[in-house]
Design a protein around this motif. Structure first.
Motif, PDB file in Angstrom:
ATOM      1  N   THR A 288       0.830  -1.199   0.000  1.00  0.00           N
ATOM      2  CA  THR A 288       0.000   0.000   0.000  1.00  0.00           C
ATOM      3  C   THR A 288       0.870   1.255   0.000  1.00  0.00           C
ATOM      4  O   THR A 288       0.556   2.242  -0.694  1.00  0.00           O
ATOM      5  CB  THR A 288      -0.938  -0.012   1.220  1.00  0.00           C
TER       6      THR A 288
ATOM      7  N   ARG B 280     -11.387  -4.092  -1.317  1.00  0.00           N
ATOM      8  CA  ARG B 280     -10.689  -2.802  -1.378  1.00  0.00           C
ATOM      9  C   ARG B 280      -9.294  -2.931  -1.974  1.00  0.00           C
ATOM     10  O   ARG B 280      -8.870  -2.102  -2.782  1.00  0.00           O
ATOM     11  CB  ARG B 280     -10.579  -2.198   0.024  1.00  0.00           C
TER      12      ARG B 280
ATOM     13  N   LEU C 119      -7.796  -1.032  -5.379  1.00  0.00           N
ATOM     14  CA  LEU C 119      -6.633  -0.136  -5.344  1.00  0.00           C
ATOM     15  C   LEU C 119      -5.528  -0.636  -6.279  1.00  0.00           C
ATOM     16  O   LEU C 119      -4.996   0.136  -7.090  1.00  0.00           O
ATOM     17  CB  LEU C 119      -6.096  -0.025  -3.914  1.00  0.00           C
TER      18      LEU C 119
ATOM     19  N   ARG D 257      -7.791   9.862  -5.365  1.00  0.00           N
ATOM     20  CA  ARG D 257      -7.464   8.659  -4.600  1.00  0.00           C
ATOM     21  C   ARG D 257      -8.122   8.634  -3.220  1.00  0.00           C
ATOM     22  O   ARG D 257      -8.673   7.607  -2.806  1.00  0.00           O
ATOM     23  CB  ARG D 257      -5.946   8.516  -4.453  1.00  0.00           C
ATOM     24  N   THR D 258      -8.050   9.735  -2.477  1.00  0.00           N
ATOM     25  CA  THR D 258      -8.608   9.711  -1.122  1.00  0.00           C
ATOM     26  C   THR D 258     -10.113   9.465  -1.153  1.00  0.00           C
ATOM     27  O   THR D 258     -10.657   8.768  -0.292  1.00  0.00           O
ATOM     28  CB  THR D 258      -8.303  11.024  -0.377  1.00  0.00           C
TER      29      THR D 258
ATOM     30  N   GLU E   8     -10.780   5.802  -1.914  1.00  0.00           N
ATOM     31  CA  GLU E   8     -10.572   4.982  -0.721  1.00  0.00           C
ATOM     32  C   GLU E   8     -11.742   5.112   0.253  1.00  0.00           C
ATOM     33  O   GLU E   8     -12.124   4.130   0.891  1.00  0.00           O
ATOM     34  CB  GLU E   8      -9.241   5.362  -0.059  1.00  0.00           C
TER      35      GLU E   8
ATOM     36  N   THR F 130     -14.623   2.905  -1.321  1.00  0.00           N
ATOM     37  CA  THR F 130     -14.415   1.452  -1.197  1.00  0.00           C
ATOM     38  C   THR F 130     -14.475   1.011   0.256  1.00  0.00           C
ATOM     39  O   THR F 130     -14.970  -0.076   0.550  1.00  0.00           O
ATOM     40  CB  THR F 130     -13.086   1.023  -1.836  1.00  0.00           C
TER      41      THR F 130
END
Length: 273
Positions: free
Chosen positions: A131, A166, A170, A213-214, A217, A220
């Motif tokens: 990650t 998740r 990603l 991206r945030t 996240e 998800t």
């Protein structure tokens, strides 16, 4: 180039290296297997090859014997450093060992591009490391790692099954993902209680679909946090059915059926509102 160093079992015995459970260590001793992993991580002769958690150096030797010219090995266990120093002496100028925690390293500063990661990752930090690397995926040309098979299954899972989640979204959003081959517990000392598998990630030039991206996240996390529920219920704190309709997603669908592009559409819709 053939490897003229002693068998790994002799190296482990000579240096008194017992694998530590708290470090997630399972030493890989089969040099035919480490060479196979090294070839899968290639090409090795340009840029910088980065290995995390080399232990007594099984994969390290595989990478060097298969042609790695600039290998950086990151090892936090001081007990392993003498064994790695012997490998460095056998391959002059080609191996640099950094005695630090892999979670605190600036990987872009380790050497020139293209940078390729090749590692038998400690099980206890494998997903965390992945990650972190994907926070800056273009620092790397490829990431080839051994993990628990169940984690590799989750990363490469298509929509529609229990493994898809998740981590799948990603990784597949940012990378081409490939499960290469499985590794039986007997290949390790001590043998882990699970089967392992080798995973290769190749960062995409651009993410699979546009999304912050945030926000992706957040979407998800909410969707898979209640994966048994329909999205209109699971995403209720973020907008529920209204958010789904704005993104062109069926509010009565469940998270595991939504492709990566669908989650990106949800993230864009959330960001716009």
């Amino acid at each position: 180039m053939s490897d003229t160093l002693p068998p790994l079992r002799e190296v482990i015995a000579a240096h008194g290296l017992r694998a530590k459970k708290n470090l997630g260590q399972n030493f890989l001793l089969d040099l035919h297997l480490t060479a196979r992993i090294a070839r899968a991580a290639g090409p090795l002769d340009a840029g910088t090859i980065i290995e995390v958690g080399p232990g007594p150096g099984g994969l390290t030797r595989g990478l060097l014997s298969e042609g790695a010219e600039n290998l950086v090995a990151i090892e936090r266990d001081d007990r392993c450093l003498p064994a790695l120093a012997e490998i460095a002496a056998a391959y002059p100028g080609r191996l640099r060992v950094i005695a630090e925690d892999a979670l605190s390293i600036d990987y872009a500063a380790l050497g020139p591009a293209p940078r390729r990661i090749a590692a038998n990752l400690p099980y206890n930090i494998g997903t965390v490391l992945l990650t972190r690397w994907l926070a800056n995926p273009h620092d790397f040309a490829s990431i080839t790692v051994m993990l628990q098979k169940e984690v590799v299954d989750r990363i490469t899972a298509p929509p529609g099954g229990k493994d898809y989640g998740r981590l799948s979204v990603l990784c597949q959003w940012l990378c081409e993902t490939s499960a290469l081959f499985e590794v039986h517990p007997a290949a390790f000392t001590p043998p882990p209680k699970v089967t392992s598998a080798v995973l290769r990630l190749e960062p995409r030039a651009e993410p699979l679909a546009p999304a912050p991206r945030t926000t992706l996240e957040r979407v998800t996390a909410a969707a898979f946090g209640q994966r048994r529920k329909m999205l209109r219920a699971a995403l209720k704190p973020l907008g529920g059915a209204e958010l789904c309709l704005a993104a062109g997603i069926d509010p009565e669908a469940r998270a595991e059926t939504i492709p990566v592009e669908g989650f990106c559409a949800l993230a864009r819709a959330l960001a716009e509102n």
